[in-house]
Design a protein around this motif. Sequence first.
Motif, PDB file in Angstrom:
ATOM      1  N   LYS A 274     -10.523  14.726 -36.030  1.00 38.28           N
ATOM      2  CA  LYS A 274      -9.239  15.411 -36.223  1.00 38.28           C
ATOM      3  C   LYS A 274      -8.479  15.500 -34.893  1.00 38.28           C
ATOM      4  O   LYS A 274      -7.258  15.251 -34.837  1.00 38.28           O
ATOM      5  N   ALA A 275      -9.208  15.855 -33.830  1.00 39.47           N
ATOM      6  CA  ALA A 275      -8.563  15.977 -32.507  1.00 39.47           C
ATOM      7  C   ALA A 275      -7.995  14.632 -32.066  1.00 39.47           C
ATOM      8  O   ALA A 275      -6.866  14.555 -31.565  1.00 39.47           O
ATOM      9  N   MET A 276      -8.756  13.566 -32.280  1.00 40.90           N
ATOM     10  CA  MET A 276      -8.274  12.238 -31.880  1.00 40.90           C
ATOM     11  C   MET A 276      -7.046  11.841 -32.708  1.00 40.90           C
ATOM     12  O   MET A 276      -6.115  11.226 -32.191  1.00 40.90           O
ATOM     13  N   GLU A 277      -7.057  12.228 -33.968  1.00 38.21           N
ATOM     14  CA  GLU A 277      -5.908  11.885 -34.823  1.00 38.21           C
ATOM     15  C   GLU A 277      -4.643  12.595 -34.329  1.00 38.21           C
ATOM     16  O   GLU A 277      -3.579  11.973 -34.209  1.00 38.21           O
ATOM     17  N   VAL A 278      -4.748  13.890 -34.005  1.00 35.34           N
ATOM     18  CA  VAL A 278      -3.525  14.579 -33.563  1.00 35.34           C
ATOM     19  C   VAL A 278      -3.117  14.131 -32.157  1.00 35.34           C
ATOM     20  O   VAL A 278      -1.932  14.105 -31.834  1.00 35.34           O
ATOM     21  N   LEU A 279      -4.087  13.713 -31.345  1.00 35.23           N
ATOM     22  CA  LEU A 279      -3.733  13.169 -30.027  1.00 35.23           C
ATOM     23  C   LEU A 279      -2.922  11.889 -30.198  1.00 35.23           C
ATOM     24  O   LEU A 279      -1.912  11.676 -29.515  1.00 35.23           O
ATOM     25  N   GLU A 280      -3.358  11.067 -31.128  1.00 34.65           N
ATOM     26  CA  GLU A 280      -2.612   9.830 -31.368  1.00 34.65           C
ATOM     27  C   GLU A 280      -1.227  10.147 -31.954  1.00 34.65           C
ATOM     28  O   GLU A 280      -0.210   9.589 -31.522  1.00 34.65           O
ATOM     29  N   PHE A 281      -1.206  11.082 -32.884  1.00 30.80           N
ATOM     30  CA  PHE A 281       0.057  11.461 -33.534  1.00 30.80           C
ATOM     31  C   PHE A 281       1.080  11.952 -32.515  1.00 30.80           C
ATOM     32  O   PHE A 281       2.285  11.697 -32.631  1.00 30.80           O
TER      33      PHE A 281
ATOM     34  N   ARG B  16       3.430  18.689 -25.348  1.00 29.60           N
ATOM     35  CA  ARG B  16       2.901  17.996 -26.536  1.00 29.60           C
ATOM     36  C   ARG B  16       1.446  18.387 -26.786  1.00 29.60           C
ATOM     37  O   ARG B  16       1.003  18.441 -27.936  1.00 29.60           O
ATOM     38  N   VAL B  17       0.692  18.665 -25.694  1.00 30.06           N
ATOM     39  CA  VAL B  17      -0.698  19.119 -25.880  1.00 30.06           C
ATOM     40  C   VAL B  17      -0.697  20.445 -26.647  1.00 30.06           C
ATOM     41  O   VAL B  17      -1.515  20.652 -27.559  1.00 30.06           O
ATOM     42  N   SER B  18       0.237  21.335 -26.295  1.00 31.07           N
ATOM     43  CA  SER B  18       0.320  22.619 -27.021  1.00 31.07           C
ATOM     44  C   SER B  18       0.561  22.380 -28.507  1.00 31.07           C
ATOM     45  O   SER B  18      -0.026  23.051 -29.363  1.00 31.07           O
ATOM     46  N   ILE B  19       1.423  21.421 -28.791  1.00 34.30           N
ATOM     47  CA  ILE B  19       1.712  21.120 -30.202  1.00 34.30           C
ATOM     48  C   ILE B  19       0.478  20.489 -30.856  1.00 34.30           C
ATOM     49  O   ILE B  19       0.113  20.833 -31.987  1.00 34.30           O
ATOM     50  N   ALA B  20      -0.192  19.593 -30.118  1.00 37.55           N
ATOM     51  CA  ALA B  20      -1.393  18.948 -30.671  1.00 37.55           C
ATOM     52  C   ALA B  20      -2.473  19.990 -30.961  1.00 37.55           C
ATOM     53  O   ALA B  20      -3.133  19.947 -32.010  1.00 37.55           O
ATOM     54  N   LEU B  21      -2.624  20.943 -30.034  1.00 34.11           N
ATOM     55  CA  LEU B  21      -3.615  22.012 -30.234  1.00 34.11           C
ATOM     56  C   LEU B  21      -3.276  22.804 -31.505  1.00 34.11           C
ATOM     57  O   LEU B  21      -4.143  23.090 -32.331  1.00 34.11           O
ATOM     58  N   ALA B  22      -1.995  23.129 -31.646  1.00 35.27           N
ATOM     59  CA  ALA B  22      -1.573  23.874 -32.835  1.00 35.27           C
ATOM     60  C   ALA B  22      -1.818  23.049 -34.103  1.00 35.27           C
ATOM     61  O   ALA B  22      -2.307  23.566 -35.109  1.00 35.27           O
ATOM     62  N   LEU B  23      -1.512  21.750 -34.052  1.00 32.86           N
ATOM     63  CA  LEU B  23      -1.717  20.897 -35.238  1.00 32.86           C
ATOM     64  C   LEU B  23      -3.199  20.767 -35.583  1.00 32.86           C
ATOM     65  O   LEU B  23      -3.560  20.598 -36.753  1.00 32.86           O
ATOM     66  N   ALA B  24      -4.045  20.834 -34.544  1.00 35.14           N
ATOM     67  CA  ALA B  24      -5.494  20.708 -34.781  1.00 35.14           C
ATOM     68  C   ALA B  24      -6.028  21.850 -35.648  1.00 35.14           C
ATOM     69  O   ALA B  24      -7.075  21.725 -36.269  1.00 35.14           O
ATOM     70  N   THR B  25      -5.293  22.968 -35.693  1.00 34.96           N
ATOM     71  CA  THR B  25      -5.738  24.084 -36.550  1.00 34.96           C
ATOM     72  C   THR B  25      -5.378  23.842 -38.016  1.00 34.96           C
ATOM     73  O   THR B  25      -5.673  24.676 -38.855  1.00 34.96           O
ATOM     74  N   GLU B  26      -4.709  22.712 -38.280  1.00 31.12           N
ATOM     75  CA  GLU B  26      -4.261  22.356 -39.631  1.00 31.12           C
ATOM     76  C   GLU B  26      -3.370  23.428 -40.247  1.00 31.12           C
ATOM     77  O   GLU B  26      -3.673  23.981 -41.304  1.00 31.12           O
ATOM     78  N   PRO B  27      -2.250  23.697 -39.563  1.00 30.97           N
ATOM     79  CA  PRO B  27      -1.353  24.744 -40.083  1.00 30.97           C
ATOM     80  C   PRO B  27      -0.509  24.247 -41.253  1.00 30.97           C
ATOM     81  O   PRO B  27      -0.226  23.056 -41.365  1.00 30.97           O
ATOM     82  N   GLN B  28      -0.100  25.201 -42.077  1.00 32.05           N
ATOM     83  CA  GLN B  28       0.950  24.906 -43.057  1.00 32.05           C
ATOM     84  C   GLN B  28       2.302  25.162 -42.420  1.00 32.05           C
ATOM     85  O   GLN B  28       3.298  24.564 -42.788  1.00 32.05           O
TER      86      GLN B  28
ATOM     87  N   THR C 295     -10.102  19.278 -20.215  1.00 31.57           N
ATOM     88  CA  THR C 295      -9.371  18.036 -20.531  1.00 31.57           C
ATOM     89  C   THR C 295      -8.408  18.283 -21.689  1.00 31.57           C
ATOM     90  O   THR C 295      -8.544  19.262 -22.444  1.00 31.57           O
ATOM     91  N   VAL C 296      -7.497  17.356 -21.817  1.00 30.86           N
ATOM     92  CA  VAL C 296      -6.548  17.408 -22.927  1.00 30.86           C
ATOM     93  C   VAL C 296      -7.314  17.415 -24.250  1.00 30.86           C
ATOM     94  O   VAL C 296      -7.033  18.214 -25.152  1.00 30.86           O
ATOM     95  N   LEU C 297      -8.334  16.567 -24.356  1.00 31.07           N
ATOM     96  CA  LEU C 297      -9.131  16.509 -25.584  1.00 31.07           C
ATOM     97  C   LEU C 297      -9.809  17.853 -25.865  1.00 31.07           C
ATOM     98  O   LEU C 297      -9.769  18.352 -26.999  1.00 31.07           O
ATOM     99  N   ASP C 298     -10.402  18.458 -24.832  1.00 26.98           N
ATOM    100  CA  ASP C 298     -11.082  19.741 -25.057  1.00 26.98           C
ATOM    101  C   ASP C 298     -10.099  20.837 -25.458  1.00 26.98           C
ATOM    102  O   ASP C 298     -10.423  21.718 -26.266  1.00 26.98           O
ATOM    103  N   ASN C 299      -8.894  20.783 -24.877  1.00 32.48           N
ATOM    104  CA  ASN C 299      -7.873  21.737 -25.296  1.00 32.48           C
ATOM    105  C   ASN C 299      -7.590  21.598 -26.783  1.00 32.48           C
ATOM    106  O   ASN C 299      -7.535  22.589 -27.513  1.00 32.48           O
ATOM    107  N   VAL C 300      -7.412  20.370 -27.218  1.00 27.45           N
ATOM    108  CA  VAL C 300      -7.092  20.146 -28.634  1.00 27.45           C
ATOM    109  C   VAL C 300      -8.280  20.526 -29.513  1.00 27.45           C
ATOM    110  O   VAL C 300      -8.113  21.137 -30.578  1.00 27.45           O
ATOM    111  N   LEU C 301      -9.488  20.217 -29.035  1.00 34.16           N
ATOM    112  CA  LEU C 301     -10.690  20.590 -29.804  1.00 34.16           C
ATOM    113  C   LEU C 301     -10.801  22.111 -29.980  1.00 34.16           C
ATOM    114  O   LEU C 301     -11.331  22.584 -30.988  1.00 34.16           O
TER     115      LEU C 301
END
Length: 297
Positions: A131-138, A159-171, A94-100
């Motif tokens: 965190k995953a839910m927050e970036v999904l909403e973002f 956008r899922v790719s970007i959400a996944l990347a954001l979930a790692t909390e990058p600088q 799922t999209v959520l599991d990808n982001v997780l």
Amino acid sequence: MTLLEARGLGKHFGGLHAVQDVDLDVHPGHVTAIIGPNGAGKSTLFNLLAGFYRPTSGTVRMDGRDITGMSPHRIVAHGIARTFQTTSLFGDATVLDNVLSGRIVRSRSTVVDAVLHTPRHRREERTNLDKAMEVLEFTGLTEYRNDLAARVPQEAQKRVSIALALATEPQLLLLDEPAAGLTEEETEGFARLIRRIVDRGVTVCLVEHRMSMVMSLADHILVLDHGREIASGTPDAVRTDPQVIEAYLGTHHDDGPDHNADSNSADHNSADHNGADKNTTGRDVAGRGAEKGGNTC
Ligand SMILES: Nc1ncnc2c1ncn2[C@@H]1O[C@H](COP(=O)(O)OP(=O)(O)OP(=O)(O)O)[C@@H](O)[C@H]1O
């Protein structure tokens, strides 16, 4: 102040010098774009920064630390996340599991914690889900969270790719051709998303052929040709740089009707790498510059 600093970076594939002696300074809070004709070395440079390729020469420092030659996993832990030209999602998840999956790099609990379901593990699971839910909403993906990633529209997959990347909390987020294959309207939406990503404190480095997007977003542009830097500076400086014009126009023979369309570069992005693509890309930069009020580039 510099967030990422590359010095003398090089990568050879046998006799092919894909990247040669490249210096790059990425400043926090800025959008830095890397442009250049097909085969210029843009993706290779990204792969060097993200640890997918080990440099043949040179160094990379992130936030003052030498990360040269580190594995992608360790580089993500040091705050650099990368997306790819074509999405590299787990299509059957799922999209959520990808982001997780992006949270793994920030997790501390061990297999033993997981098996024993320790408080630390439960705490991390909650944090990761939040965190995953927050970036999904973002990223505007909440409605897709339970859908299989392969089933959501192509634009949403990006956008899922970007959400996944954001979930790692990058600088620092490295975006490789985020607008490839998107319509004009979708591209504008992505440009707004990138601006919001910067506003939330994530520095962005962008490889992109769509010059309208690059010129409107970038604070700084590095131009590569045949693996080498040929120009570096503000969008206005780069647009009028004779060497940049030459690199984009030098080999083209046809000033045909596709002279000015950004959508041509979208077509070109999905095409095989060949000389014709290179020419199309060149006309794109030139045409866009002209549209923007008489610049020579
Ligand atoms: N793994 C590899 N093995 C051999 N050659 C490679 C490899 N990766 C890239 N190259 C070559 O290195 C050069 C630079 O490629 P790269 O993909 O970095 O260019 P690019 O600027 O990203 O191009 P494009 O805009 O078409 O994506 C090209 O000649 C390419 O064929």
